[in-house]
Design a protein around this motif. Structure first.
Motif, PDB file in Angstrom:
ATOM      1  N   ASP A  20       0.912  10.114   5.023  1.00 11.77           N
ATOM      2  CA  ASP A  20       0.172  10.950   5.980  1.00 11.77           C
ATOM      3  C   ASP A  20       1.069  11.414   7.121  1.00 11.77           C
TER       4      ASP A  20
ATOM      5  N   SER B 141      -4.552  13.988  -1.191  1.00  9.37           N
ATOM      6  CA  SER B 141      -3.762  12.827  -1.603  1.00  9.37           C
ATOM      7  C   SER B 141      -4.337  12.266  -2.895  1.00  9.37           C
TER       8      SER B 141
ATOM      9  N   ARG C  52      -6.878  11.910   3.291  1.00 10.69           N
ATOM     10  CA  ARG C  52      -5.897  11.002   3.885  1.00 10.69           C
ATOM     11  C   ARG C  52      -5.383  10.046   2.818  1.00 10.69           C
TER      12      ARG C  52
END
Length: 371
Positions: free
Chosen positions: A179, A272, A316
């Motif tokens: 991140d 992600s 995330r």
């Protein structure tokens, strides 16, 4: 940090790099192979922008090494090493260490203890290099330490509850770091990025490694059957190499693996992808019993759920890290129910029989499924 599995497989198709200036950095960190790629459209590229692209990649690699020095549980002097060797005394830590320890506590509570950085005393008992299987009594004693092992955390210090307690950030650190790497490129206004930290994948912008005009990135999920066959082939080759009769090269050629086909392909953008699986790191004892590396905090033994892997798709990467292993431990029914009740995450669950169980919000993104 301990090695993490790499079951997500990025698929490189015929290149669209003609439209982009693409730069890449490959490096070894977190006990695994990592790669970061970034691109800028060729029609707006200048010598200055290309230099900034390379500077951003170098900065991203440096950032990864900085976090490794801070959070490795094996590097002497890191925050986590000092915490584990403090015999239960308080230790001054960086602000970011306090942040990630608090985040780990959040996922611990969110998953009813299935994600637990305090499992280190149990994980250390299972020596995969020596095919070491601990006794039931030894596991039970380590679990008593784990049950009270959550660290106390303030803004600038942390403290473990007992001298025997230990923590490892191997199950969450790469998500946090991925991140931060993504944010670094955003700040540099570099919009097209692929981050692969040993299987923690972050994709941003246009798929500059895909086909010309391709709308989505293609990410494959590794098949457990191919991974297990690969492990068996490697063991056979190693046994041949140790044979006093020498190596028959024809035999080795006959043992070569066929090209790997993913279990399915996800067509995605700006997200992600993190997978936890039972088939990447395992060993067999003298009786042929196979043990994988994902230990269940409830038993101290390898997970016995019906899942072979759990892939989490989220905005995330830290969410994928914090939840993928817990979903695998939950088993298919509980894991599917959990994901459906939590907006912002989707999952592809794969059973030990190879059945794919995508959650409702990700089904349209699946293609080329082998089963």
């Amino acid at each position: 940090m301990s090695e993490q599995p790499k079951p997500a497989l990025f698929l490189k198709t015929p290149s669209a790099e003609g439209r982009f200036e693409v730069e890449s950095r490959g490096f070894f960190a977190f006990d695994t192979n990592c790669r970061i790629k970034a691109a800028i459209p060729r029609d707006v590229a200048t010598p200055v922008s290309c230099r900034r692209l390379n500077e951003a990649l170098d900065e991203a690699v440096g950032l990864c090494y900085r976090y490794e020095r801070m959070w490795s549980h094996t590097q002497e002097g890191s925050d986590i090493w000092r915490l584990n060797h403090a015999q239960g005394r308080p230790v001054t830590v960086s602000l970011e260490t306090a942040v990630i320890l608090k985040a780990a506590r959040h996922y611990y509570e969110e998953t009813v203890g299935l994600f637990d950085i305090a499992m280190a005393p149990v994980a250390e008992l299972w020596n995969h290099h020596r095919a070491q299987v601990p006794s039931t009594d030894v596991i039970a004693r380590a679990l008593e330490t784990v049950k009270v092992g959550q660290p106390r955390v303030a803004e600038d210090y942390a403290q473990l509850p007992t001298p025997e307690s230990k923590v490892s950030l191997g199950g969450i650190a790469k998500g946090y770091i991925a991140d931060r790497v993504g944010e670094l490129f955003e700040k540099r206004q570099i919009l097209h990025v692929l981050v692969d930290l040993g299987g923690n994948i972050v994709i941003k912008g246009e798929p500059f490694l895909g086909k010309e005009g391709q709308a989505h990135w293609s990410v494959g999920i590794r098949s457990p059957f191919h991974a297990l066959e690969r492990n068996r082939a490697e063991k056979r080759a190693a046994a041949l190499a140790r044979s006093p009769h020498g190596i028959d090269l024809r035999t080795l050629r006959n043992k070569q693996m066929t090209a790997e086909q993913p279990a399915c392909i996800l067509e995605l953008n700006d997200c992600s992808i993190v997978t936890s699986s039972i088939y990447e790191r395992c060993f067999a004892d003298e009786k042929g019993m196979v043990y994988h590396h994902i230990a269940d905090p409830r038993t101290g033994r390898p997970s016995e759920s019906d899942l072979a892997s759990a892939t989490v798709i989220s905005k995330r990467s830290i969410d994928g890290d914090g939840l993928s292993t817990a979903l695998l431990l939950m088993g298919s029914d509980w894991a599917a129910e959990y994901v459906e009740e939590h907006p912002g995450i989707e999952a592809v669950l794969m059973t030990r029989d190879g059945d794919l169980l995508p959650t409702s919000g990700i089904r349209k993104a699946l293609s080329n499924c082998s089963r």
